[in-house]
Design an enzyme around this catalytic site. Structure first.
Site, PDB file in Angstrom:
ATOM      1  N   SER A 106      -1.648   7.064 -25.115  1.00  0.00           N
ATOM      2  CA  SER A 106      -1.834   7.407 -23.707  1.00  0.00           C
ATOM      3  C   SER A 106      -1.062   8.689 -23.425  1.00  0.00           C
ATOM      4  CB  SER A 106      -1.340   6.283 -22.787  1.00  0.00           C
ATOM      5  OG  SER A 106      -1.715   6.542 -21.441  1.00  0.00           O
ATOM      6  N   SER A 107      -1.592   9.483 -22.508  1.00  0.00           N
ATOM      7  CA  SER A 107      -0.952  10.767 -22.217  1.00  0.00           C
ATOM      8  C   SER A 107      -1.351  11.243 -20.836  1.00  0.00           C
ATOM      9  CB  SER A 107      -1.335  11.816 -23.266  1.00  0.00           C
ATOM     10  OG  SER A 107      -2.731  12.079 -23.212  1.00  0.00           O
ATOM     11  N   SER A 108      -0.604  12.211 -20.356  1.00  0.00           N
ATOM     12  CA  SER A 108      -0.971  12.943 -19.141  1.00  0.00           C
ATOM     13  C   SER A 108      -1.596  14.252 -19.590  1.00  0.00           C
ATOM     14  CB  SER A 108       0.268  13.205 -18.270  1.00  0.00           C
ATOM     15  OG  SER A 108      -0.076  13.960 -17.125  1.00  0.00           O
TER      16      SER A 108
END
Length: 412
Positions: A106-108
């Site tokens: 998961s990442s921004s």
């Protein structure tokens, strides 16, 4: 829509980021600039991992404001970079004390890509948008600021990411409809929507998305696969499960939706030992390192996965392995290292198909990705090269995921 009164430092950094994205041609409208300068990214990325490559391989070091100093940490938060927020489906920066291994899950996403996609989606005032992949909730908040929370629904598959995003979005003052569930199933109850935007990639367009967007509406998603070739497609939805649109310019990739992820490559040694034939390769390992050739390879061999191996200090070997069909192609450097040989086995000659796709593209003058069109019908999905007698390729058959429990949160 909510106005924030953040500290002056973060506000100045948001204005600076907006200026940079405008100068780069990614931020093109006053409405999205207002959203970008209002939504505090630090609320959605309270900590992240920094990547480091060294003798021990790739390690991820937690970056937190208390450890680094708020000013330096905010500089990184407002850089136009993707910030990894989760490893291996459940490890977060606050869970570890130092560098760790792992795979990002998961990442921004870098703000420049988020804003560019929102500009490409181009929702008008009053439009209803379904977002697939809430992630940190940052892009969700941008849409809430632009359109109003009542016009935004977002679905997140990962329960930990969904919970964290819900907290951040609420803390920032927005109240969209948030769903923890399988985004590939969309949101039958809340549709139809005017637009759908996906912040994960898919191997093929889910039929549910087509049902849940009004005819004339837009689907914006990255089409990817197991070789990691990808392209950002903007589709206009038609009647009765149809859609069509072009791939957009630029190198855009997202983590693949987990139900579309490749199966684990466990024991493939027997597959590589089966009878095979060998010939000089006309296109070699550069296929795996060049954007459009890799995109073409993905289309030509949609069931293949890429793998590189090395034994006892020998040369690197590059494989395309299709476990489902029992086929493989292995690239081996020639003894004088002037080129590569390709060894192929199984019922499908994977490298023959890949080279044929690249040959057709080169014969057409090596056009950009915008020369490819994706057409969706109820029976098949095809990508074609829009040149006279241009070839086409069929995307993998849709396999519906098992229906999973979901939780609706009306954060109002």
């Amino acid at each position: 829509m909510t106005d924030h009164a953040p500290d002056d430092r973060a506000a100045r950094l948001r204005e600076r980021l907006a200026d940079r994205l405008e100068n780069a041609g990614l931020l093109r409208s006053a409405a999205w600039r207002a959203a970008l300068t209002a939504v505090p990214r630090e609320v959605f990325v309270p900590a992240f991992f920094r990547r480091g490559d060294g003798p021990r391989g790739t390690l991820w070091t937690p970056a937190l404001p208390d450890a680094e100093g708020t000013d330096a940490w905010l500089e990184d938060v407002y850089a136009d970079e993707t910030l990894v927020t989760q490893l291996d489906g459940g490890v977060h920066p606050g869970d570890v004390d130092g560098p760790v291994g792992g795979e990002p899950t998961s990442s921004s996403t870098l703000p420049g890509l988020v804003v560019r996609m929102l500009e490409d989606l181009a929702p008008k005032d009053g439009a209803r948008v379904l977002e697939i992949g809430t992630g940190t909730g940052y892009s969700t908040a941008l849409m809430c600021h632009r359109l109003g929370s009542d016009h935004v629904t977002s679905i997140e598959y990962d329960p930990a990411a969904a919970a964290r995003a819900r907290t951040a979005i609420t803390s920032a003052g927005y109240t969209p409809r948030l769903i923890h569930g399988d985004g590939l199933l969309g949101d039958e109850e809340g549709g139809p929507y005017d637009h759908l935007i996906a912040t994960c990639s898919v191997r093929t367009i889910p039929p549910a998305w087509l049902r849940q967007v009004t005819p004339g509406g837009t689907i914006l998603t990255t089409v990817s696969g197991w070789l990691s070739g990808s392209g950002l497609a903007r589709l206009t939805v038609g009647e009765n499960g149809t859609a069509e649109g072009r791939f957009l310019p630029g190198m855009v990739s997202f983590m693949i939706a987990r139900p579309h992820a490749a199966p684990a490559l466990d024991d493939y040694s027997d597959l590589l030992r089966q009878p095979s034939d060998e010939r000089p390769a006309r296109h070699d390992r550069e296929v795996f390192q060049s954007w459009i050739p890799l995109f073409l390879a993905q289309l030509a061999a949609p069931g293949a996965q890429g793998l590189s191996t090395r034994a006892d200090g020998g040369p690197w070997l590059y494989h395309a392995i299709d476990v489902s069909s029992g086929s493989f192609a292995t690239l081996t450097p020639t003894s004088d290292e002037s080129g590569f040989l390709v060894r192929q086995g199984g019922p499908h000659r994977l490298w023959d198909d890949i080279e044929a796709a690249i040959d057709a593209w080169e014969t057409a003058g090596s056009p950009p990705q915008t020369a490819f069109t994706l057409t969706v019908t109820p029976t098949e999905q095809t990508v074609r090269l829009d040149t006279p007698d241009g070839p086409s390729w069929t995307l993998p058959t849709w396999l519906p995921p098992a229906r999973r429990t979901r939780t609706d949160t009306l954060a109002r």
